[in-house]
Design a protein around this motif. Structure first.
Motif, PDB file in Angstrom:
ATOM      1  N   GLU A 256      -6.677  -0.788  -9.052  1.00 54.72           N
ATOM      2  CA  GLU A 256      -6.260   0.294  -9.941  1.00 54.72           C
ATOM      3  C   GLU A 256      -4.945   0.874  -9.448  1.00 54.72           C
ATOM      4  O   GLU A 256      -4.756   1.068  -8.242  1.00 54.72           O
ATOM      5  N   VAL A 257      -4.051   1.155 -10.385  1.00 54.00           N
ATOM      6  CA  VAL A 257      -2.803   1.841 -10.065  1.00 54.00           C
ATOM      7  C   VAL A 257      -2.940   3.285 -10.517  1.00 54.00           C
ATOM      8  O   VAL A 257      -3.332   3.543 -11.659  1.00 54.00           O
ATOM      9  N   LEU A 278      -5.337   1.274  -5.486  1.00 54.04           N
ATOM     10  CA  LEU A 278      -6.693   1.214  -4.956  1.00 54.04           C
ATOM     11  C   LEU A 278      -7.261  -0.182  -5.185  1.00 54.04           C
ATOM     12  O   LEU A 278      -7.355  -0.644  -6.319  1.00 54.04           O
ATOM     13  N   ILE A 279      -7.592  -0.870  -4.087  1.00 54.72           N
ATOM     14  CA  ILE A 279      -8.180  -2.207  -4.191  1.00 54.72           C
ATOM     15  C   ILE A 279      -9.399  -2.255  -3.272  1.00 54.72           C
ATOM     16  O   ILE A 279      -9.235  -2.033  -2.079  1.00 54.72           O
ATOM     17  N   PRO A 280     -10.568  -2.516  -3.777  1.00 50.80           N
ATOM     18  CA  PRO A 280     -10.887  -2.735  -5.190  1.00 50.80           C
ATOM     19  C   PRO A 280     -10.824  -1.449  -6.008  1.00 50.80           C
ATOM     20  O   PRO A 280     -10.918  -0.360  -5.445  1.00 50.80           O
ATOM     21  N   ALA A 281     -10.651  -1.615  -7.315  1.00 51.68           N
ATOM     22  CA  ALA A 281     -10.636  -0.454  -8.206  1.00 51.68           C
ATOM     23  C   ALA A 281     -12.001   0.231  -8.145  1.00 51.68           C
ATOM     24  O   ALA A 281     -13.029  -0.447  -8.127  1.00 51.68           O
ATOM     25  N   PRO A 282     -12.022   1.557  -8.097  1.00 50.39           N
ATOM     26  CA  PRO A 282     -13.305   2.271  -8.064  1.00 50.39           C
ATOM     27  C   PRO A 282     -13.957   2.311  -9.446  1.00 50.39           C
ATOM     28  O   PRO A 282     -13.936   3.322 -10.128  1.00 50.39           O
ATOM     29  N   VAL A 335       2.758  -7.097  -0.217  1.00 46.18           N
ATOM     30  CA  VAL A 335       2.222  -5.783  -0.599  1.00 46.18           C
ATOM     31  C   VAL A 335       2.350  -5.526  -2.099  1.00 46.18           C
ATOM     32  O   VAL A 335       2.223  -4.394  -2.558  1.00 46.18           O
ATOM     33  N   SER A 336       2.580  -6.584  -2.882  1.00 43.53           N
ATOM     34  CA  SER A 336       2.523  -6.449  -4.338  1.00 43.53           C
ATOM     35  C   SER A 336       1.058  -6.526  -4.763  1.00 43.53           C
ATOM     36  O   SER A 336       0.242  -7.169  -4.103  1.00 43.53           O
ATOM     37  N   MET A 337       0.761  -5.883  -5.894  1.00 44.48           N
ATOM     38  CA  MET A 337      -0.605  -5.903  -6.441  1.00 44.48           C
ATOM     39  C   MET A 337      -1.185  -7.321  -6.461  1.00 44.48           C
ATOM     40  O   MET A 337      -2.307  -7.539  -6.038  1.00 44.48           O
TER      41      MET A 337
END
Ligand SMILES: Nc1ncnc2c1ncn2[C@@H]1O[C@H](COP(=O)(O)OP(=O)(O)O)[C@@H](O)[C@H]1O
Ligand SMILES: [Mg+2]
Length: 369
Positions: A256-257, A278-282, A335-337
């Motif tokens: 999630e951004v 946020l990785i993983p997305a919550p 550090v890219s998504m």
């Protein structure tokens, strides 16, 4: 032992994302295992000239702009086999040279190009004509993924959820602005998002909240493109997922951004630096599974190959999930998504690069067959 795989890393390019490409390419050249690969950097200047030089990478580090690379210096790896020094040429010459094209010396090309004239199928078409394997999506998927209108057509056609949207042509806008505004207001409600069909990085994108800002937004987008998208705005969470593969693509864990501003505009992407990832997305496991399934379907809908990052908008009030866009050459540093979501899924950067090169070779071999 067989020779190392000769990888041409193609970077720079003519789009507004030239500088982003330099950063991605540098990371890829640093990340490729030197035991396995010979790396041949190939810079494309903002004017569209191709520069092939062994030390382009080193010079890139200091100059950060391949358009400033001087011609005629040291012998490149590739030049050693052709007996010449730095080669600077236009794309037509690269094709015209046929079997003697310096690109033919390469085993595979990694086109690390973002935006128009690189990520949109143009360069992919050139590489098809030359007949050299390359990483990532082919002509069709690249072209469809670059164009927000065609992406939505492909997604809807595959039964995937997209937000209500309208296409405005610049010509119609110039001739009958009042009629266009009436038409939009009869179909969508504020807020809306206005976007040029063919750019990225939020350039020319605006959130509009009334007729006056809608008018400004269309004028702004029309200064970038002949075709303009007007889309229903929603209170959105931004969920992204990485897809990797050819015929049997797989999806990573979603991320999630959280933009630093109200939405993910150019400033939030590149200037403020305080957007959060946020990785993983919550999100719930069910939603994560749904995101992954839809991402693979989206990849197949455009006939993707190699890689793509699929971006979603999740309505934070209703919980409804929509496909937003698909990036066939997303930002590509460790550090890219894209890479971070694979890292979190158990595939570290170096192995991700190996996989992409294998997929390129596999696809080329199948194409031949
Ligand atoms: N329909 C929408 N509703 C809410 N926010 C949106 C919508 N469309 C775009 N946005 C916001 O605008 C940003 C940029 O739009 P996007 O379609 O992703 O264009 P780009 O290709 O420039 O990234 C998104 O990341 C999101 O923050
Ligand atoms: Mg986007």
């Amino acid at each position: 032992m067989t020779h190392k795989v000769r990888v041409g890393v193609l970077f720079g390019g003519q789009s507004g994302e030239h500088e982003v490409s330099l950063v991605s390419a540098r990371a890829i050249m640093d990340g490729l295992d030197p035991e396995k690969y010979d790396i041949i950097p190939i810079g494309i200047t903002k004017q569209g000239r191709w520069i092939i030089a062994a030390d382009a990478h080193a010079r890139l580090l200091v100059q950060a702009d391949p358009s400033k690379l001087p011609g005629g210096s040291v012998g490149a790896t590739i030049a050693a086999s052709t007996g010449t020094g730095d080669q600077e040429m236009d794309p037509g010459t690269l094709i015209g040279a046929g079997e003697h094209s310096p690109l033919k010396m390469l085993d595979v090309i990694f086109p690390v190009l973002h935006g128009p004239m690189g990520e949109d199928g143009t360069v992919q078409g050139l590489l098809e004509l030359i007949g050299v394997p390359y990483v990532g999506c082919g002509v069709l998927a690249s072209a469809v993924g670059m164009d927000k209108a065609m992406t939505k057509v492909a997604f809807s056609g595959a039964g995937l959820p997209v937000l209500p949207w309208l296409l405005v042509r610049r010509r119609e806008w110039e001739h009958e602005p009042q009629r266009v505004l009436d038409w939009i207001e009869s179909r969508l409600h504020y807020p809306m998002f206005v976007k040029p069909a063919n750019l990225g990085s939020s350039v020319g994108v605006s959130k509009v909240t009334d007729r006056a800002t809608l008018e400004q937004g269309i004028a702004e987008a029309a200064s970038y493109d002949r075709r303009i998208i007007v889309e229903q705005g929603i209170p959105a969470r931004e969920i992204e997922v990485s897809v990797l593969g050819n015929d049997e693509p797989e999806a990573s864990v979603p991320g999630e951004v959280i933009p630093s501003g109200e939405w993910y505009d150019y400033a939030a992407k590149y200037l403020s630096g305080s957007s959060q990832i946020l990785i993983p997305a919550p999100i719930t496991l069910e939603l994560a599974a749904q995101v992954r399934t839809l991402a693979v379907q989206a990849f197949k809908a455009i006939d993707g190959a190699g890689l793509a990052r699929v971006d979603f908008l999740l309505n934070r009030e209703t919980g409804d999930l929509y496909l937003n866009e698909i990036n066939t050459m997303p930002g590509f540093t460790p550090v890219s998504m894209y890479a971070m979501m694979w890292d979190a899924s158990g595939l570290p950067y170096t192995h991700l690069l190996d996989r992409l090169i294998d997929l390129a070779l596999e696809r080329h071999a199948k194409g031949r067959a």
